[in-house]
Design a protein around this motif. Structure first.
Motif, PDB file in Angstrom:
ATOM      1  N   LEU A 128       5.170  -4.422   7.433  1.00 35.67           N
ATOM      2  CA  LEU A 128       6.458  -3.563   7.413  1.00 35.67           C
ATOM      3  C   LEU A 128       5.974  -1.543   6.804  1.00 35.67           C
ATOM      4  O   LEU A 128       5.198  -1.961   5.678  1.00 35.67           O
ATOM      5  CB  LEU A 128       8.155  -3.593   7.327  1.00 35.67           C
ATOM      6  CG  LEU A 128       8.651  -2.725   6.129  1.00 35.67           C
ATOM      7  CD1 LEU A 128       9.327  -2.650   7.946  1.00 35.67           C
ATOM      8  CD2 LEU A 128       9.660  -3.592   5.160  1.00 35.67           C
ATOM      9  N   SER A 129       6.181  -0.661   7.724  1.00 34.64           N
ATOM     10  CA  SER A 129       5.473   0.493   6.957  1.00 34.64           C
ATOM     11  C   SER A 129       6.248   1.261   7.967  1.00 34.64           C
ATOM     12  O   SER A 129       7.343   1.032   9.256  1.00 34.64           O
ATOM     13  CB  SER A 129       4.097   0.674   7.783  1.00 34.64           C
ATOM     14  OG  SER A 129       4.465   0.650   9.146  1.00 34.64           O
TER      15      SER A 129
ATOM     16  N   SER B 117       0.515  -1.120  -0.383  1.00 31.54           N
ATOM     17  CA  SER B 117       0.325  -0.018  -0.260  1.00 31.54           C
ATOM     18  C   SER B 117       0.840   1.492   0.035  1.00 31.54           C
ATOM     19  O   SER B 117       2.171   1.365   1.013  1.00 31.54           O
ATOM     20  CB  SER B 117      -1.238  -0.084   0.864  1.00 31.54           C
ATOM     21  OG  SER B 117      -1.640  -0.956   0.930  1.00 31.54           O
ATOM     22  N   LEU B 118       0.638   2.197  -0.495  1.00 32.34           N
ATOM     23  CA  LEU B 118       1.231   3.452  -0.359  1.00 32.34           C
ATOM     24  C   LEU B 118       0.355   4.486  -0.488  1.00 32.34           C
ATOM     25  O   LEU B 118      -0.935   4.362  -1.051  1.00 32.34           O
ATOM     26  CB  LEU B 118       1.993   3.726  -1.924  1.00 32.34           C
ATOM     27  CG  LEU B 118       2.337   2.215  -2.636  1.00 32.34           C
ATOM     28  CD1 LEU B 118       3.708   2.631  -4.344  1.00 32.34           C
ATOM     29  CD2 LEU B 118       4.153   2.736  -1.618  1.00 32.34           C
TER      30      LEU B 118
ATOM     31  N   ALA C 241       3.677   7.367   3.400  1.00 29.88           N
ATOM     32  CA  ALA C 241       3.557   6.479   3.726  1.00 29.88           C
ATOM     33  C   ALA C 241       3.312   5.031   2.557  1.00 29.88           C
ATOM     34  O   ALA C 241       2.928   5.067   2.203  1.00 29.88           O
ATOM     35  CB  ALA C 241       2.405   5.955   4.479  1.00 29.88           C
ATOM     36  N   VAL C 242       4.435   4.185   3.434  1.00 33.96           N
ATOM     37  CA  VAL C 242       4.185   2.960   2.480  1.00 33.96           C
ATOM     38  C   VAL C 242       3.953   2.047   3.723  1.00 33.96           C
ATOM     39  O   VAL C 242       5.514   2.192   4.289  1.00 33.96           O
ATOM     40  CB  VAL C 242       5.466   2.693   1.916  1.00 33.96           C
ATOM     41  CG1 VAL C 242       6.935   2.880   2.407  1.00 33.96           C
ATOM     42  CG2 VAL C 242       5.780   1.052   0.775  1.00 33.96           C
ATOM     43  N   SER C 243       3.588   0.505   2.936  1.00 34.31           N
ATOM     44  CA  SER C 243       3.875  -0.657   4.083  1.00 34.31           C
ATOM     45  C   SER C 243       3.065  -1.843   2.642  1.00 34.31           C
ATOM     46  O   SER C 243       2.791  -1.588   1.924  1.00 34.31           O
ATOM     47  CB  SER C 243       2.548  -0.214   5.782  1.00 34.31           C
ATOM     48  OG  SER C 243       0.721  -0.266   3.950  1.00 34.31           O
ATOM     49  N   TRP C 244       3.771  -2.692   3.618  1.00 38.63           N
ATOM     50  CA  TRP C 244       3.975  -4.278   3.095  1.00 38.63           C
ATOM     51  C   TRP C 244       2.977  -5.376   4.923  1.00 38.63           C
ATOM     52  O   TRP C 244       3.685  -5.430   5.300  1.00 38.63           O
ATOM     53  CB  TRP C 244       4.954  -4.401   2.852  1.00 38.63           C
ATOM     54  CG  TRP C 244       5.241  -6.067   2.301  1.00 38.63           C
ATOM     55  CD1 TRP C 244       4.694  -6.505   0.928  1.00 38.63           C
ATOM     56  CD2 TRP C 244       6.005  -7.010   2.893  1.00 38.63           C
ATOM     57  NE1 TRP C 244       4.778  -7.676   0.959  1.00 38.63           N
ATOM     58  CE2 TRP C 244       6.055  -8.062   2.077  1.00 38.63           C
ATOM     59  CE3 TRP C 244       6.167  -7.192   3.702  1.00 38.63           C
ATOM     60  CZ2 TRP C 244       6.300  -9.131   2.513  1.00 38.63           C
ATOM     61  CZ3 TRP C 244       7.407  -8.223   4.347  1.00 38.63           C
ATOM     62  CH2 TRP C 244       7.150  -9.655   3.782  1.00 38.63           C
TER      63      TRP C 244
ATOM     64  N   SER D  41       8.922   7.656  10.766  1.00 36.82           N
ATOM     65  CA  SER D  41       8.801   6.032  11.553  1.00 36.82           C
ATOM     66  C   SER D  41       9.340   5.524  10.882  1.00 36.82           C
ATOM     67  O   SER D  41       8.581   5.805   9.643  1.00 36.82           O
ATOM     68  CB  SER D  41       8.263   6.117  13.008  1.00 36.82           C
ATOM     69  OG  SER D  41       6.958   6.540  12.429  1.00 36.82           O
ATOM     70  N   GLY D  42       9.196   4.221  11.670  1.00 38.54           N
ATOM     71  CA  GLY D  42       9.257   3.216  10.799  1.00 38.54           C
ATOM     72  C   GLY D  42       9.273   2.066  12.229  1.00 38.54           C
ATOM     73  O   GLY D  42       9.030   1.922  12.723  1.00 38.54           O
ATOM     74  N   GLN D  43       8.268   0.935  11.133  1.00 39.61           N
ATOM     75  CA  GLN D  43       7.360   0.148  12.391  1.00 39.61           C
ATOM     76  C   GLN D  43       7.446  -1.621  11.624  1.00 39.61           C
ATOM     77  O   GLN D  43       7.045  -1.813  10.117  1.00 39.61           O
ATOM     78  CB  GLN D  43       6.658   0.102  12.970  1.00 39.61           C
ATOM     79  CG  GLN D  43       5.367  -1.115  13.464  1.00 39.61           C
ATOM     80  CD  GLN D  43       5.087  -0.726  14.940  1.00 39.61           C
ATOM     81  OE1 GLN D  43       4.067   0.551  14.838  1.00 39.61           O
ATOM     82  NE2 GLN D  43       3.448  -1.494  13.968  1.00 39.61           N
TER      83      GLN D  43
END
Length: 813
Positions: free
Chosen positions: A525-526, A492-493, A511-514, A543-545
């Motif tokens: 992962l985001s 997702s972007l 934001a980018v998430s997988w 930030s990242g997670q």
């Protein structure tokens, strides 16, 4: 249960007759069912195959056509073609002595249940005539044990009705009642040697009078009571609308949200047949022959139906709400096949064809904690043919007015919506703001949406900004979702940018998430970046997670292990478990241990317990520098004609279950909801204007309590307290073994009649009987075919089994 025709006010006939017969015969139930399916073929049971003295006199004739239906009045749940219609007393009559009784249902009642009126052939004016002679190929079957009457009618004879639709005539406004939903908490915290204790209590109260709903909500904290809202409202079925006087929240996609106190009337989409699915485009075409039409979306079959030659229209595709073009395949009876595509992407502005939504409100706008000058607002939206929706709105106040016009459509290249807002103010001048939105789904893997707005936006009436000029607005939002396929997860972007003039500055977010599932685990992962720029300050955050969630043990434990690593200004790491246990997952728990930024340790523990009267919770939050402990509780109660019933948190509509004598019986669909000692229970969550199932589980009830029916369906209006009565038979249970005066057992299948002429059971093997009847000094009549055909049963001795059950011995003279 049925009442004999000669005893119109008698108690229910025991359902044990059929049960005892099937227990004794073993396979007779299956044989009777097969006989019914094979055109009611008569099956004769030969008593010679039953061994034992006196069994040759067994009275088996009544079971030759399966479980018999005796004449009388039955309180039944009536189903038409698999859909529940109503619960009411139905009279059954038998045209001959050896025939099963048939239901007496008026023709107008059948029409109200969905039968299409036949204007070419006048109906047969005989409600008690067998239904198969009134409607070709129709059948009616009564399940005595479930008190359920199933009527099956050929689909061609039924009126067209959307699946799951509840006719307005079957909406239930509920009973007169008072409601209270409450929540409270106490929190004790300490920081740097200083301790602070705070409390909170909130309540939502209400009174129901017919279709009127009076509501008030507020909260007490810090030694002060603050009112949240108060209003009186009702739904107007003839207009498909909701009428409200009091506090009103104006929230939508046309104007900025606003609260006011006044009067409003607005259409309620939940009152329509399509409320659950929102907009979906109609599928229209013309079939040359008898054809089969299949409608798919993203490879999923939504509808398959056979149609006659001529035009067809499918406008109730409830499963298509997620978006994606509709693929329509038509297979003609002569072998020809053809297909076409109907574009579809959901945007909020789209409405179904020929549907209209509106709202008109007037009152004083709420600004902060006070009400300012008066204001009037109206909005309108209508769905036109060719997948076009038009909408408009107006908002007017002293010295300020705004108007909006727009349209939306769904095309082969995606869905589009655009509108223009014009505002005029005596102090702020004129302002124009245009918006455009677009969305498109390719195959079933990629979804793209885009939105942009530009111009000048006027502030809401009554706000302090209303005295200033309109602010310049520039905003762009984009989002993309992609299914990578082959177990590679989903990506997702998103990106957005907004500028709101010199006072509010500008901001941007990316934001980018997988996310991917691997065996039983889920990984995500985001990365996120946020930037804000004001007149005097700037701020950038990144930030990242990375997180992993893994279920532990078997599925029934509902326990998950989760771990995450977070970067940025609030970075750190944590690991913990969450889950539920107990009956229906009534106990929820969680524990997390982690390290915050700069190595600070943190511990979070929580425990929640769902109870029939509400819920209680405890939580602990502890770090190296501070500690906080909180206790909380929440629940509800309903005041009604039968007393006060306590409940878990109350939803928008609730069911008041009444089951006399069924104390402790469990109610399906609720966490631990059980019938209280007064015979009541509250089902706290019902969906308005849709069928809601309410089930009663009689497991564990004493033998002296029999539940006539365990399933009910209701369709409440919003805010309703719907009475759901379950018929119960609370009477004494007798386990009897009796014989004739010469010592031979009573005839197998003989019927036991009490002093009022009611059937209370049948005789099983070796003269054993299971009777449900009040204490009649142990005297009943036993009847059967043959000589002498009748005797009087008297009890003369009592025995007890090893399990403690009381059994009686008797003689029939």
């Amino acid at each position: 249960m049925p009442r004999p025709a000669s005893e119109g006010q008698g108690k229910p006939v025991s359902r044990c007759m059929a049960a005892v017969a099937c227990l004794v015969f073993g396979g007779c139930a299956a044989s009777a069912s097969r006989a019914h399916a094979q055109a009611e073929r008569v099956v004769a049971f030969d008593p010679a195959f039953l061994t034992g003295d006196g069994l040759s006199a067994a009275d088996l004739q009544r079971f030759s056509r399966g479980n018999p239906v005796l004449p009388g009045i039955y309180d039944v749940d009536l189903w038409m073609n698999g859909e529940w219609q109503v619960r009411r007393p139905i009279r059954f009559e038998a045209r001959s002595g050896d025939a099963d009784a048939t239901p007496c249902i008026a023709y107008d009642d059948l029409v109200s249940f969905g039968l299409a009126p036949d204007r070419t052939h006048p109906p047969v004016d005989d409600p008690c005539l067998e239904i198969g002679q009134r409607i070709g190929a129709a059948t009616a079957r009564l399940d005595v044990s479930e008190q359920r009457l199933d009527i099956e009618v050929p689909q061609a004879a039924m009126a067209r009705r959307r699946p799951g639709v509840v006719p307005p005539g079957q909406w239930d406004a509920g009973v007169t009642a008072g409601l209270l939903a409450w929540r409270m908490s106490v929190r004790d915290s300490s920081l740097a040697g200083r301790r602070h204790t705070s409390g909170f209590f909130g309540a939502d109260t209400g009174v129901n009078l017919g279709s009127w709903r009076l509501r008030h909500a507020g909260a007490w904290s810090s030694g002060r009571y603050r009112r949240r809202h108060g209003f009186v409202e009702r739904h107007v079925a003839s207009l498909g609308s909701r009428l409200r006087a009091g506090d009103i929240s104006l929230a939508g996609d046309l104007f900025t949200p606003l609260r006011l106190r006044g009067l409003s009337i607005a259409s309620d989409a939940r009152m329509t047949a399509d409320a659950s699915s929102g907009y979906t485009p109609p599928v229209k075409g013309v079939a040359a022959t008898h054809a089969t039409v299949r409608v798919t979306q993203n490879g999923i079959l939504l509808r398959e139906l056979t149609i006659p030659p001529g035009p067809f229209s499918i406008d109730d595709l409830h499963g298509a709400g997620g978006g994606g073009d509709l693929e329509v395949n038509v297979e003609e009876s002569d072998g020809r096949r053809w297909s076409f595509r109907v574009p579809f992407f959901p945007v909020p502005e789209l409405m179904r064809e020929d549907h209209t939504g509106y709202a008109v409100s007037a009152g004083r706008a709420l600004v902060g904690t006070r009400y300012a000058q008066g204001m009037v607002q109206g909005t309108w939206r209508h769905g036109f043919p060719r997948r076009i929706t038009a909408y408009a709105g107006a908002r007017m106040g002293p010295g300020q007015a705004s108007g909006l016009v727009g349209a939306a459509t769904d095309t082969l290249v995606g869905a589009f919506a655009t509108d223009l807002t014009y505002s005029s103010s005596r102090r702020g001048g004129n302002a124009r703001l245009w918006r455009v939105r677009h969305g498109k789904r390719w195959n079933h893997r990629t979804l793209l949406s885009f939105g942009a707005s530009r111009g000048r936006e006027a502030p809401p009436p009554g706000s302090w900004r209303a005295r200033t000029r309109a602010a310049a607005v520039r905003r762009v939002d984009t989002a993309m979702q992609r299914d990578l396929g082959d177990d590679r997860g989903a990506l997702s972007l998103s990106a957005s940018y907004g500028s709101y003039g010199q006072q509010d500055g500008s901001g941007s977010d990316q934001a980018v998430s997988w996310t991917r599932g691997w065996r039983r685990a889920t990984m995500d992962l985001s990365l996120r970046r946020s930037a804000r720029r004001g007149a005097t300050s700037r701020r950038n955050d990144m930030s990242g997670q990375f997180g992993v969630s893994l279920p532990l043990g078997v599925a029934a434990t509902s326990t998950n292990l989760h771990t995450a690593i977070t970067g940025g200004a609030v970075g750190g790491a944590r690991m913990g478990v969450t889950g539920s246990s107990g009956e229906g997952g009534a106990t929820l728990y969680g524990a997390t241990l982690g390290y915050e930024h700069r190595g600070a340790r943190r511990l979070d523990v929580s425990l929640v317990r769902l109870l029939p009267m509400g819920e209680v919770a405890a939580a602990l939050d502890r770090t190296d520098s501070r500690q906080a402990v909180s206790l909380s509780a929440a629940g509800g109660l309903v005041i009604h004609a039968g007393g006060i019933s306590f409940s878990q948190r109350l939803g928008e509509a609730v069911a008041l279950v009444r089951a006399r004598g069924a104390t402790g019986a469990r109610i399906g669909g609720g966490h631990g909801v059980r019938v209280d000692r007064r015979g009541h229970a509250i089902v706290p969550y019902l969906t308005p204007f849709r069928w809601n199932s309410v089930d009663l589980d009689p497991t564990g009830l004493p033998m002296d309590v029999a539940v006539v029916s365990t399933h009910r369906r209701v369709a409440p209006t919003p805010g309703a307290v719907v009475l759901v009565p379950f018929d119960t038979d609370v009477t004494r249970t007798w386990l009897v073994t009796a014989s004739l005066v010469d010592g031979t057992p009573l005839p197998f299948g003989a019927e036991v009649i009490d002093a009022l002429g009611r059937s209370v059971g049948v005789v099983g093997q070796a003269g054993r009987m299971f009777l449900r009847a009040p204490d009649t000094e142990g005297r009943w009549a036993v009847r059967w075919k043959g000589s002498p055909g009748e005797c009087v049963l008297r009890l003369h001795d009592i025995t007890r089994t090893a399990a403690g059950d009381v059994r009686y011995l008797g003689a029939c003279e």
